[in-house]
Motif scaffolding. Structure first.
Motif, PDB file in Angstrom:
ATOM      1  N   ASP A   1       1.203  -0.758   0.077  1.00 47.70           N
ATOM      2  CA  ASP A   1       0.240   0.079  -0.381  1.00 47.70           C
ATOM      3  C   ASP A   1       0.705   1.330   0.314  1.00 47.70           C
ATOM      4  O   ASP A   1       2.360   1.002  -0.241  1.00 47.70           O
ATOM      5  CB  ASP A   1      -0.941   0.097   1.263  1.00 47.70           C
ATOM      6  N   SER A   2       0.568   2.359   0.033  1.00 46.09           N
ATOM      7  CA  SER A   2       0.736   3.303  -0.204  1.00 46.09           C
ATOM      8  C   SER A   2       2.227   4.016   0.806  1.00 46.09           C
ATOM      9  O   SER A   2       2.866   4.952   0.637  1.00 46.09           O
ATOM     10  CB  SER A   2      -0.164   4.879  -0.079  1.00 46.09           C
TER      11      SER A   2
ATOM     12  N   GLN B   1       9.308  -0.690  -6.154  1.00 45.42           N
ATOM     13  CA  GLN B   1       8.260   0.424  -5.752  1.00 45.42           C
ATOM     14  C   GLN B   1       7.336   1.059  -7.314  1.00 45.42           C
ATOM     15  O   GLN B   1       6.172   1.109  -7.222  1.00 45.42           O
ATOM     16  CB  GLN B   1       8.402   1.451  -5.239  1.00 45.42           C
TER      17      GLN B   1
ATOM     18  N   LYS C   1       3.086   0.825  -7.424  1.00 41.80           N
ATOM     19  CA  LYS C   1       2.173   2.298  -7.435  1.00 41.80           C
ATOM     20  C   LYS C   1       1.694   2.195  -9.258  1.00 41.80           C
ATOM     21  O   LYS C   1       0.305   3.000  -9.313  1.00 41.80           O
ATOM     22  CB  LYS C   1       3.347   3.383  -7.460  1.00 41.80           C
TER      23      LYS C   1
ATOM     24  N   GLY D   1       5.274   6.451  -1.619  1.00 43.63           N
ATOM     25  CA  GLY D   1       4.269   6.132  -1.604  1.00 43.63           C
ATOM     26  C   GLY D   1       3.174   6.832  -2.503  1.00 43.63           C
ATOM     27  O   GLY D   1       2.246   6.613  -2.975  1.00 43.63           O
ATOM     28  N   HIS D   2       4.130   8.116  -2.708  1.00 41.25           N
ATOM     29  CA  HIS D   2       3.011   9.441  -3.150  1.00 41.25           C
ATOM     30  C   HIS D   2       2.715   9.084  -5.036  1.00 41.25           C
ATOM     31  O   HIS D   2       3.916   8.026  -5.801  1.00 41.25           O
ATOM     32  CB  HIS D   2       3.527  10.400  -3.520  1.00 41.25           C
ATOM     33  N   ILE D   3       1.876   9.290  -5.775  1.00 39.60           N
ATOM     34  CA  ILE D   3       1.937   8.384  -6.979  1.00 39.60           C
ATOM     35  C   ILE D   3       1.304   9.781  -7.754  1.00 39.60           C
ATOM     36  O   ILE D   3       0.502  10.672  -7.815  1.00 39.60           O
ATOM     37  CB  ILE D   3       1.076   7.769  -7.345  1.00 39.60           C
TER      38      ILE D   3
END
Length: 443
Positions: A25-26, A100, A104, A427-429
């Motif tokens: 998860d993020s 990663q 994402k 976790g930034h998309i």
């Protein structure tokens, strides 16, 4: 995967389970299913069997910590940062860059599938270095009364306490090298107990420091800072209050993109990942397919990160921005770069835009780069202009999907989508999407 939290926590059971997460998860937690419930497991990666202890139970999910890794993933790596387990800055250093990025991209695609019924084909992830990429960092400053010393660092995970750091591998090297001497310098100030934070920024013409101080600095303190600036070749700006900056020493900062020089105020927003920013701008220009006769509208334009490169190629560009100071900076940047076919306008794009002077003009292409809130107010007016192409740069996949629905219902097709790995180890998309008017799709 988004988490939705119940307001009524249930008593922890301390149950030990053996599970195999299927995704990340993020927050960097492994996500697994156990007895019909979703389990979020810190320290676990997809595909590896782990023994985990549940420490929090809620109605729809549980949270657990990895106790033992029974079969490690080949995508598990050793974190590069000594503070990784406690610092709140990064949460995915235990996963390989390949994992990663693929995770994402998968999360972005699944979000589109759930919300729109479409599974857009994604191009290769736009990425740069996994470490040493961050050219801006804000460091908390706190005087520890009992220890009689200044702490400098980032916030701990789920805490307001500071993690005192002497290194940070995601920062560009020139800024990381300043961490130890900067704390030493600030510790020597008589105003040591009245310091708020220190922000380090690497401009293309050198590093700079913005120092927030809550009491006036003495002449001696100013002299100490001047000597530090001279020794380390950096500019220093003092923030004695929240609204005004005083340049103590140094030159106006700027960065380059598309062979243009963009000046900025030290407090202005700039993309923290310089190399990905260059690639992102290049991708936007390619998708817009700008011709010499085009009139282009750039919404949420800031100080011209996209506007000015577009102006090099188009007949006319208008940039619209909600922060007046950025509009002034954009105008100045256009003058510095000798671009006369560009105009910057001030308007809050989260409010009604129908009466704005640009709203009825004939633009055949549009770029927008909104904040996390998205562009729901601007899109209805955008589609009235009937542009051939719209390039949407997003820092929030949720609002991108919401705005995509509006564009799909207005006769546009989503033809390209690429994830931007602007913040590796987190976790930034972020992403960039191309929408084409269906009547132009095959022309």
């Amino acid at each position: 995967m988004a988490q939705f939290y119940s307001s009524s926590p249930r008593k922890a059971t301390q149950q030990t389970i053996i599970v195999t997460p299927h995704e990340l998860d993020s927050l960097g937690q492994g996500v697994a299913r156990h007895e019909g419930k979703t389990i979020f497991i810190s320290g676990a990666l997809p595909g590896e069997q782990v023994e985990a202890v549940i420490y929090e139970n809620k109605r729809n999910y549980s949270k657990a910590k990895t106790k033992k890794i029974l079969s490690p993933s080949d995508q598990r790596v050793t974190a590069a940062c000594a503070y990784y387990e406690v610092c709140g800055g990064c949460n995915q250093q235990h996963a390989s860059s390949a994992l990663q990025q693929s995770n994402k991209s998968h999360a972005l695609g699944q979000l589109f599938m759930r919300e729109t019924g479409l599974l857009p084909r994604q191009g290769e992830v736009i990425s740069g270095s996994a470490y040493g990429y961050r050219r801006r960092a804000r460091l908390g400053l706190q005087y520890h009364v009992k220890q009689k010393r200044l702490q400098m660092g980032f916030r701990q995970r789920a805490s307001n306490d500071l993690v005192e750091i002497t290194q940070c591998p995601i920062m560009v090297n020139q800024l990381e090298q300043l961490l130890v001497p900067l704390r030493r310098c600030l510790s020597s100030l008589s105003a040591i107990k009245k310091l708020g934070h220190a922000e380090l920024v690497l401009a293309d013409n050198g590093p700079l420091l913005v120092l927030r101080h809550l009491a006036a600095l003495s002449d001696d303190d100013r002299q100490i800072l001047l000597q530090f600036a001279q020794q380390h070749h950096l500019s220093i700006y003092l923030a004695g209050d929240s609204d005004r900056l005083e340049r103590l020493t140094g030159s106006d900062p700027y960065y380059r993109v598309d062979d243009l020089e963009l000046g900025f105020n030290p407090r202005d927003f700039i993309q923290v990942n310089a190399s990905v920013n260059q690639l992102m701008v290049a991708q936007a220009l390619e998708w817009l397919d700008i011709q010499a006769s085009d009139r282009v509208l750039d919404l949420f334009c800031g100080m011209g990160n996209f506007t000015l490169p577009i102006a090099k190629r188009a007949r006319q560009v208008i940039g619209v921005e909600g922060v007046a100071s950025l509009v002034r900076t954009g105008q100045k940047n256009a003058q510095i770069n000798g671009l006369t076919n560009v105009e910057f306008m001030h308007h809050n794009l989260e409010q009604d835009v129908s009466c704005q002077p640009w709203a009825g003009q004939g633009f055949n292409k549009i770029l927008l780069d909104p904040a996390r809130a998205g562009a729901a107010e601007a899109i209805p007016q955008m589609v009235k202009l009937q542009p051939e192409r719209i390039v949407y740069v997003s820092c929030n996949p949720q609002t991108l999907v919401s705005d995509t629905k509006l564009l799909l219902s207005s006769g546009y097709g989503l033809t390209q989508l690429r994830m931007l790995d602007m913040f590796p180890q987190t976790g930034h998309i972020e992403s960039i999407a191309l929408f084409v008017k269906k009547s132009f799709a095959h022309s």
